[in-house]
Design a protein around this motif. Sequence first.
Motif, PDB file in Angstrom:
ATOM      1  N   ASP A 135      14.753  34.820  22.666  1.00 10.15           N
ATOM      2  CA  ASP A 135      16.181  34.727  22.585  1.00 10.15           C
ATOM      3  C   ASP A 135      16.212  34.105  20.979  1.00 10.15           C
ATOM      4  N   GLY A 136      15.058  33.708  20.433  1.00  8.61           N
ATOM      5  CA  GLY A 136      14.925  33.360  19.050  1.00  8.61           C
ATOM      6  C   GLY A 136      14.615  31.940  19.144  1.00  8.61           C
ATOM      7  N   GLU A 137      14.910  31.210  20.305  1.00 10.49           N
ATOM      8  CA  GLU A 137      14.545  29.619  20.282  1.00 10.49           C
ATOM      9  C   GLU A 137      13.570  29.638  21.412  1.00 10.49           C
ATOM     10  N   LEU A 138      13.668  30.259  22.518  1.00  8.62           N
ATOM     11  CA  LEU A 138      12.735  30.031  23.812  1.00  8.62           C
ATOM     12  C   LEU A 138      12.033  31.316  23.749  1.00  8.62           C
ATOM     13  N   ALA A 139      10.618  31.447  23.843  1.00  3.67           N
ATOM     14  CA  ALA A 139       9.917  32.816  23.887  1.00  3.67           C
ATOM     15  C   ALA A 139       8.865  32.583  25.028  1.00  3.67           C
ATOM     16  N   ILE A 140       8.772  33.564  26.019  1.00  4.81           N
ATOM     17  CA  ILE A 140       7.680  33.294  27.036  1.00  4.81           C
ATOM     18  C   ILE A 140       7.268  34.709  27.060  1.00  4.81           C
ATOM     19  N   ASP A 141       5.712  34.763  26.941  1.00  9.26           N
ATOM     20  CA  ASP A 141       4.945  35.921  27.211  1.00  9.26           C
ATOM     21  C   ASP A 141       4.230  35.862  28.364  1.00  9.26           C
ATOM     22  N   LEU A 142       4.767  36.456  29.471  1.00  9.04           N
ATOM     23  CA  LEU A 142       3.796  36.315  30.710  1.00  9.04           C
ATOM     24  C   LEU A 142       2.306  36.852  30.666  1.00  9.04           C
ATOM     25  N   ALA A 143       2.161  37.967  29.879  1.00 12.40           N
ATOM     26  CA  ALA A 143       0.813  38.620  29.571  1.00 12.40           C
ATOM     27  C   ALA A 143      -0.110  37.435  29.044  1.00 12.40           C
ATOM     28  N   ARG A 144       0.449  37.048  27.945  1.00 16.18           N
ATOM     29  CA  ARG A 144      -0.574  35.896  27.551  1.00 16.18           C
ATOM     30  C   ARG A 144      -0.478  34.722  28.140  1.00 16.18           C
ATOM     31  N   ARG A 145       0.532  34.201  28.858  1.00 15.17           N
ATOM     32  CA  ARG A 145       0.706  33.104  29.286  1.00 15.17           C
ATOM     33  C   ARG A 145       0.881  32.089  28.372  1.00 15.17           C
ATOM     34  N   VAL A 147       4.219  29.977  26.202  1.00 17.19           N
ATOM     35  CA  VAL A 147       5.616  29.609  26.069  1.00 17.19           C
ATOM     36  C   VAL A 147       5.966  28.895  24.725  1.00 17.19           C
ATOM     37  N   THR A 148       6.575  29.223  23.861  1.00 16.28           N
ATOM     38  CA  THR A 148       7.138  28.412  22.719  1.00 16.28           C
ATOM     39  C   THR A 148       8.462  28.048  22.760  1.00 16.28           C
ATOM     40  N   LEU A 149       8.857  26.901  22.246  1.00 17.21           N
ATOM     41  CA  LEU A 149      10.060  26.552  21.985  1.00 17.21           C
ATOM     42  C   LEU A 149      10.305  26.089  20.506  1.00 17.21           C
ATOM     43  N   GLY A 150      11.278  27.053  19.798  1.00 19.99           N
ATOM     44  CA  GLY A 150      11.577  26.653  18.236  1.00 19.99           C
ATOM     45  C   GLY A 150      10.158  27.014  17.542  1.00 19.99           C
ATOM     46  N   GLY A 151       9.521  28.010  17.939  1.00 19.10           N
ATOM     47  CA  GLY A 151       8.242  28.380  17.267  1.00 19.10           C
ATOM     48  C   GLY A 151       7.145  27.674  17.655  1.00 19.10           C
ATOM     49  N   GLU A 152       7.185  26.313  18.367  1.00 19.46           N
ATOM     50  CA  GLU A 152       6.124  25.574  18.823  1.00 19.46           C
ATOM     51  C   GLU A 152       5.597  25.681  20.133  1.00 19.46           C
ATOM     52  N   PRO A 153       4.336  25.698  20.293  1.00 19.20           N
ATOM     53  CA  PRO A 153       4.057  25.848  21.584  1.00 19.20           C
ATOM     54  C   PRO A 153       4.342  24.778  22.708  1.00 19.20           C
ATOM     55  N   LEU A 154       4.757  25.163  23.766  1.00 20.42           N
ATOM     56  CA  LEU A 154       5.140  24.313  24.738  1.00 20.42           C
ATOM     57  C   LEU A 154       4.115  23.925  25.960  1.00 20.42           C
ATOM     58  N   ALA A 155       3.782  22.643  25.982  1.00 21.50           N
ATOM     59  CA  ALA A 155       2.572  22.285  27.020  1.00 21.50           C
ATOM     60  C   ALA A 155       3.212  22.258  28.526  1.00 21.50           C
ATOM     61  N   LEU A 156       3.041  23.066  29.267  1.00 18.64           N
ATOM     62  CA  LEU A 156       3.577  23.030  30.630  1.00 18.64           C
ATOM     63  C   LEU A 156       2.419  22.889  31.396  1.00 18.64           C
ATOM     64  N   THR A 157       2.407  22.345  32.807  1.00 18.57           N
ATOM     65  CA  THR A 157       1.597  22.244  33.846  1.00 18.57           C
ATOM     66  C   THR A 157       1.760  23.516  34.478  1.00 18.57           C
ATOM     67  N   ARG A 158       0.513  23.630  35.209  1.00 15.79           N
ATOM     68  CA  ARG A 158       0.491  25.056  36.000  1.00 15.79           C
ATOM     69  C   ARG A 158       1.611  25.354  36.864  1.00 15.79           C
ATOM     70  N   LYS A 159       2.178  24.208  37.454  1.00 13.88           N
ATOM     71  CA  LYS A 159       3.385  24.518  38.518  1.00 13.88           C
ATOM     72  C   LYS A 159       4.577  24.574  37.698  1.00 13.88           C
ATOM     73  N   GLU A 160       4.784  24.201  36.536  1.00  9.06           N
ATOM     74  CA  GLU A 160       5.850  24.088  35.797  1.00  9.06           C
ATOM     75  C   GLU A 160       5.993  25.524  35.013  1.00  9.06           C
ATOM     76  N   TYR A 161       4.642  25.907  34.683  1.00 10.85           N
ATOM     77  CA  TYR A 161       4.650  27.344  34.251  1.00 10.85           C
ATOM     78  C   TYR A 161       4.657  28.551  35.188  1.00 10.85           C
ATOM     79  N   ALA A 162       4.041  28.192  36.351  1.00  6.49           N
ATOM     80  CA  ALA A 162       4.466  29.132  37.746  1.00  6.49           C
ATOM     81  C   ALA A 162       6.166  29.135  38.085  1.00  6.49           C
TER      82      ALA A 162
END
Length: 231
Positions: A135-145, A147-162
């Motif tokens: 949406d221009g701010e949050l980007a999620i690519d499930l194929a690549r696993r 997640v970026t926020l404001g263009g920066e990678p977002l560090a998520l735990t396995r459960k958070e990502y799931a």
Amino acid sequence: MSTSAPCVLVIDDEAQIRKFLDIGLRAEGYEVLLATNATEGLALAATRSPDLVILDLGLPDREGHEVLAELRQWTQVPVVMLSVRDAEAEKVKALDAGANDYVTKPFGIQELMARLRVMLRSRPGEPEAPQRYDDGELAIDLARREVTLGGEPLALTRKEYAVLAMLLRHAGRVVTQQQLLRDIWGATHTHDSHYLRIVIGKLRQKLGDDPTAPRWLKTEAGVGYRFLSGA
């Protein structure tokens, strides 16, 4: 049935609700079928193949739950349950039985229309589960696993990502606590809702998502969570 306009079947015994929905839906360009009871509704569903069903929980001849169960024996058409009953148990029962959404009367027509648009985007023949969100701010690519926020990678735990990935796959629809716990933690953890609350809390922190005015993760009190996709 018109091929240019989605067809919505309304099954409700209240004349005022039927009229209200008929006017509102036609104003948005939908074709509308109206039924006053379960028997009429099931017959129309079978003969007219609507794109979406709005189903009242309290019908004069059969309970809405029974109608939903019968529909789910032969069709995966999106179903929105409509009811004056706002008890958590009723909502969970309907959603776990295969309803796509649950709207409590009285309701706003614009909110209902937004929910219908989300469900109609996932009609049979179209990809139901989005693989990417941006949406221009949050980007999620499930194929690549990724997640970026404001263009920066977002560090998520396995459960958070799931949890985030599962909510995105059902974007716009309520995913119950039981569904999330069963699929992510396992069948023996369906009552461990505190695990889920902790993960959702951490996700909101990392996303900067205010639970009182959510941009992405909305809590459906006592029922589950919904990923808001801008519908």
